[in-house]
Design a protein around this motif. Structure first.
Motif, PDB file in Angstrom:
ATOM      1  N   SER B  16      -0.342  24.442  21.774  1.00 49.98           N
ATOM      2  CA  SER B  16       1.059  24.160  22.095  1.00 49.98           C
ATOM      3  C   SER B  16       1.809  25.393  22.554  1.00 49.98           C
ATOM      4  N   ILE B  17       1.406  26.543  22.095  1.00 53.80           N
ATOM      5  CA  ILE B  17       2.191  27.731  22.420  1.00 53.80           C
ATOM      6  C   ILE B  17       1.440  28.735  23.287  1.00 53.80           C
ATOM      7  N   VAL B  18       0.134  28.483  23.490  1.00 56.21           N
ATOM      8  CA  VAL B  18      -0.612  29.427  24.309  1.00 56.21           C
ATOM      9  C   VAL B  18      -0.537  29.017  25.772  1.00 56.21           C
ATOM     10  N   LYS B  20       0.385  31.648  29.404  1.00 45.04           N
ATOM     11  CA  LYS B  20       0.973  32.962  29.664  1.00 45.04           C
ATOM     12  C   LYS B  20       2.486  33.027  29.440  1.00 45.04           C
ATOM     13  N   TRP B  21       3.177  31.945  29.791  1.00 45.06           N
ATOM     14  CA  TRP B  21       4.636  32.021  29.724  1.00 45.06           C
ATOM     15  C   TRP B  21       5.257  31.090  28.695  1.00 45.06           C
ATOM     16  N   PRO B  23       5.437  30.955  25.330  1.00 40.59           N
ATOM     17  CA  PRO B  23       6.307  31.465  24.273  1.00 40.59           C
ATOM     18  C   PRO B  23       7.660  31.892  24.825  1.00 40.59           C
ATOM     19  N   MET B  24       7.683  32.486  26.004  1.00 40.51           N
ATOM     20  CA  MET B  24       8.946  32.927  26.568  1.00 40.51           C
ATOM     21  C   MET B  24       9.835  31.752  26.979  1.00 40.51           C
ATOM     22  N   TYR B  27      11.162  30.456  23.796  1.00 35.74           N
ATOM     23  CA  TYR B  27      12.114  31.449  23.281  1.00 35.74           C
ATOM     24  C   TYR B  27      13.477  31.296  23.945  1.00 35.74           C
ATOM     25  N   LEU B  92       7.315  31.204  16.163  1.00 38.39           N
ATOM     26  CA  LEU B  92       7.575  32.120  17.269  1.00 38.39           C
ATOM     27  C   LEU B  92       8.269  33.380  16.766  1.00 38.39           C
ATOM     28  N   LEU B  95       5.652  35.549  15.185  1.00 38.05           N
ATOM     29  CA  LEU B  95       4.806  36.156  16.206  1.00 38.05           C
ATOM     30  C   LEU B  95       5.532  37.313  16.874  1.00 38.05           C
ATOM     31  N   HIS B  96       6.788  37.059  17.164  1.00 38.76           N
ATOM     32  CA  HIS B  96       7.623  38.051  17.824  1.00 38.76           C
ATOM     33  C   HIS B  96       7.712  39.325  16.974  1.00 38.76           C
TER      34      HIS B  96
END
Lengths: 119, 119
Positions: B16-18, B20-21, B23-24, B27, B92, B95-96
């Motif tokens: 779900s979160i992988v 390249k973009w 997470p951004m 976010y 997130l 992770l951040h």
DNA sequence: CAGTATCCGATGGGATACTG
DNA sequence: CAGTATCCCATCGGATACTG
């Protein structure tokens, strides 16, 4: 590395744990006991020797995992989680929990769909 | 999907979160304001149109992001985080934070190496 | 503005065989 | 036992051009 610091941080964190088997390797090592190469293989029945080696080397490179070689024949190598590696524990735990809920959510939805189809 | 339930959960969460973009994207949407396609592009200067579309579709598919089309010309489409998507926020955030610490750690180590080299 | 369509190269990971 | 070495394929993501 990206220019954007926030992206950079996400990338750095995800790089450490992304890899088909990395979360599981860390998960097993986080149980506390050091594990030998073949013990990990047994715990991860579908991993190939190659990928186990590669992932362990990467985790070692990031100092999340420690590799200890006992110079004897036959060779014995033990892998264990480092103190730094333990700092990943909360993240993996969160991912694990959220993942479980996500899987269950999908399962429920599919069940509902089948229900509607047979209506 | 894997047989092993634990692996399965990690995979589900990371899927779900992988990307390249992803997470951004999450976010930015987690800031609260709905964002238009081109607003997201401006926030992610290096993303291609294609990848933004693909990632948004995947996030929408998982119900993490909601897409609202305003039928007008020129077209207007707004993306926002869903309630379910908000449940990813703690992950997130972790992770951040961990990523930031990891980056700093590496930076310090490299600085130390350069120090030793000039000794 | 908010997309599609096409093509293409890089990377990730599997299968298999070999080794100190 | 604990790895390497090769080969190979699938997926991911970038570049570019086109469109309602």
């Amino acid at each position: 590395m990206q220019k954007n610091p926030v992206q950079c941080q996400f990338v750095a964190a995800l790089d450490s744990i992304v890899g088909k088997w990395k979360p599981m390797i860390l998960y097993h090592l986080l149980q506390g006991e050091p594990l030998r190469f073949n013990e990990l293989r047994r715990l991860l029945p579908d991993i190939t020797q190659r990928m186990l080696t590669l992932h362990l080397r990467e985790l070692e490179e990031e100092e999340l995992v420690k590799r200890v070689i006992y110079p004897q024949i036959p060779p014995k190598v033990e892998y264990s989680i480092t103190e730094y590696g333990k700092s990943l524990s909360p993240i993996l735990e969160s991912l694990h929990q959220w993942g479980a809920a996500h899987v269950e959510r999908k399962r429920l939805k599919e069940a509902k769909n089948e229900q509607t189809e047979t209506d």
